[in-house]
Design an enzyme around this catalytic site. Structure first.
Site, short mmCIF file in Angstrom:
data_model
loop_
_atom_site.label_atom_id
_atom_site.label_comp_id
_atom_site.label_asym_id
_atom_site.label_seq_id
_atom_site.Cartn_x
_atom_site.Cartn_y
_atom_site.Cartn_z
CE1 TYR A 41 -9.18 17.69 -2.00
CE2 TYR A 41 -8.98 16.65 0.16
CZ TYR A 41 -8.93 16.37 -1.25
OH TYR A 41 -8.64 15.31 -1.87
CG HIS A 69 -14.05 7.74 -6.17
ND1 HIS A 69 -14.00 8.56 -5.30
CD2 HIS A 69 -13.02 8.04 -6.85
CE1 HIS A 69 -12.88 9.21 -5.07
NE2 HIS A 69 -12.21 8.88 -6.05
NE ARG A 268 34.22 -16.44 14.48
CZ ARG A 268 34.94 -15.92 13.48
NH1 ARG A 268 35.31 -14.58 13.85
NH2 ARG A 268 35.22 -16.48 12.25
CG ASN A 394 -5.41 12.35 -8.01
OD1 ASN A 394 -5.96 13.07 -6.97
ND2 ASN A 394 -6.83 11.87 -8.43
CG ASN A 397 -3.63 16.08 -6.28
OD1 ASN A 397 -3.00 17.29 -5.65
ND2 ASN A 397 -4.21 15.36 -5.43
CD GLN A 398 -3.07 10.60 -4.77
OE1 GLN A 398 -2.47 9.67 -4.59
NE2 GLN A 398 -4.34 10.72 -4.48
#
Length: 476
Positions: A41, A69, A268, A394, A397-398
């Protein structure tokens, strides 16, 4: 209680240098990547869902395209201190030897950091899912001397390329794997969370000190801060806070005849409230310090193999940040309620309402309390958990995003309001001592010298800021 976050921040303030073993580990992992016969990747394939397509055969074009980008951040910048911690965290992660980065490029980045080069990084625009891609891309472009990016020179923002030249440094030339390793981690959200953590812990100490001062001024019962109560509760944070308060009380203090057997909870129960916050900070500090010492990247090289996964996902930071938000509210609420107590003539030891010597003709601290209530209300709005606002992006994807930097930025804004509320409380404590003189040392003496008595009405915005700066200084 061990402050793990302070240990991380202390390391992040010292010069950074890779050991021979770390340089060797970086080189070894890079050799594994170079020899890989399977698709990788971001190196042989594109980014995100575009991993279905081949990468640019020129690794420099691929790397520059990645950071270019992603340079779409907006809004105010991260503070220079947070930005420096962010870059340090990326360098530490990369030096672990799991990211296949170019060792020479790592050294060039470290040289920039050690020389004080600090990019200007917009704080808005990160999902913190595939790491904090957007803010880190701006830092990457600045390190590369891009004409679009800025860097800090003292308090001024100047062109990054010019700042590099002024420091005698060369811009880095990104290639795909090292560029991806730099942007592909949780370091922006983690850096802001670490600095938030430090400020929040300092606010607990200040709230404990203010509690002790108010108890002393009012002649309230010191029993709620005694060791026996905390011992049987069996919560370490409570024991620590009670000990801080106890240490600041007169050693021979007793409840004044005019005081009730049991004070309002804001006095207190201060050890229980602030102690619970301290315990949460201890727990979140462990999580954040682990993240600081881990590899937040994808893919990673482990035991000679390339592993694709999701170590960049900032869920640990997001959830820690949301705990910070809840804790910040608890501290702010306690201080605002103590302010309300001090201006109330039914419980403030017989002093006039609003702590003005001329009620009716003057309004005293009425405006200070109004503003403090507004700050608390806004703080509550900011406390909404960012991770519950996830939006898939995305090309799906995300499809699960933690929004850790959004949450950390919100906590930073909350802590600004904690400072204002703290300043408001300190102004009230100070005015109490002007109306009824008491022995002053340390912070209380500095407050008394800086802020004169409120004999008649006057603008108090500057006094609140000055008091906040004395009690809870901002990081440089």
């Amino acid at each position: 209680m061990t402050d793990r976050v302070e240990e991380v921040l202390a390391r992040a303030a010292a010069p950074i240098e890779a050991s021979p073993d770390e340089l060797r580990a970086m080189a070894d992992s890079r050799a594994v990547l170079t020899a890989a016969t399977t698709e990788v990747y971001g190196t042989t394939r594109g980014f995100g869902p575009l991993a279905a397509y081949p990468a640019d055969p020129d690794p420099r074009r691929q790397g520059l395209g990645l950071v270019s980008h992603l340079a779409v951040g907006q809004g105010e910048p991260l503070s220079p201190g947070v930005t420096r911690t962010m870059v340090w965290l990326r360098l530490r992660s990369m030096a672990l030897g799991h990211s296949a980065v170019d060792p020479a490029l790592w050294v060039a980045l470290a040289d920039q950091w050690n020389a004080g080069f600090t990019p200007v990084v917009p704080r808005e625009g990160s999902l913190s899912a595939s790491g904090d891609l957007v803010p880190l891309a701006h830092a990457a472009l600045a390190a590369g001397g891009s004409g679009t990016e800025l860097a800090w020179h003292d308090d001024a923002q100047v062109r990054a390329a010019g700042r590099l030249r002024a420091l005698g440094l060369s811009p880095v030339v990104w290639e795909a794997r090292t560029a991806l390793a730099f942007v592909n981690g949780s370091s922006a959200s983690l850096a802001q969370a670490l600095h938030n953590h430090r400020t929040l812990r300092a606010s607990v100490r200040l709230a404990a000190a203010a509690t002790a001062r108010i108890v002393t001024l009012l002649g309230a019962d010191p029993a709620p801060y005694g060791e026996p109560l905390s011992r049987v509760r069996n919560q370490p944070g409570q024991r620590s806070v009670a000990a801080w308060i106890r240490a600041a009380l007169p050693p021979d203090g007793v409840r004044a005849d005019s005081r009730p057997l049991q004070e309002r909870y804001s006095l207190r129960c201060a050890p229980q409230v602030l102690g619970a916050v301290l315990d949460q900070l201890d727990a979140q500090g462990t999580i954040l310090s682990r993240e600081a010492d881990g590899c937040t990247d994808n893919p990673v090289i482990v035991d000679g193999d390339v592993h694709h996964g999701g170590n960049f996902h900032a869920a640990p930071v997001a959830l820690a940040t949301e705990a910070h938000a809840v804790c910040a509210h608890q501290v702010a609420l306690l201080m605002e309620r103590q302010l309300a107590l001090l201006i109330d003539p039914t419980v403030n030891g017989g002093l006039p309402p609003m702590l003005t010597p001329a009620p009716g003709a003057a309004s005293g601290l009425a405006g200070v309390q109004i503003a403090a209530a507004s700050h608390l209300a806004r703080l509550r709005q900011l406390a909404h958990p960012a991770s519950t606002t996830t939006i898939p992006v995305n090309l799906e994807n995300q499809d699960h995003t933690p929004l850790a930097l959004n949450g950390a930025n919100a906590v930073a804004d909350m802590l600004e309001r904690v400072r204002w509320i703290a300043g408001s409380l300190l102004v009230a404590v100070n005015q109490h001592t002007h109306l009824r003189p008491a022995a002053t040392t340390g912070l209380w003496a500095r407050l008394r010298a800086a802020i004169g008595p409120l004999d008649g009405d006057r603008p108090l915005a500057a006094a609140v800021r000055d008091a906040a700066a004395l009690g809870l200084p901002e990081e440089g």
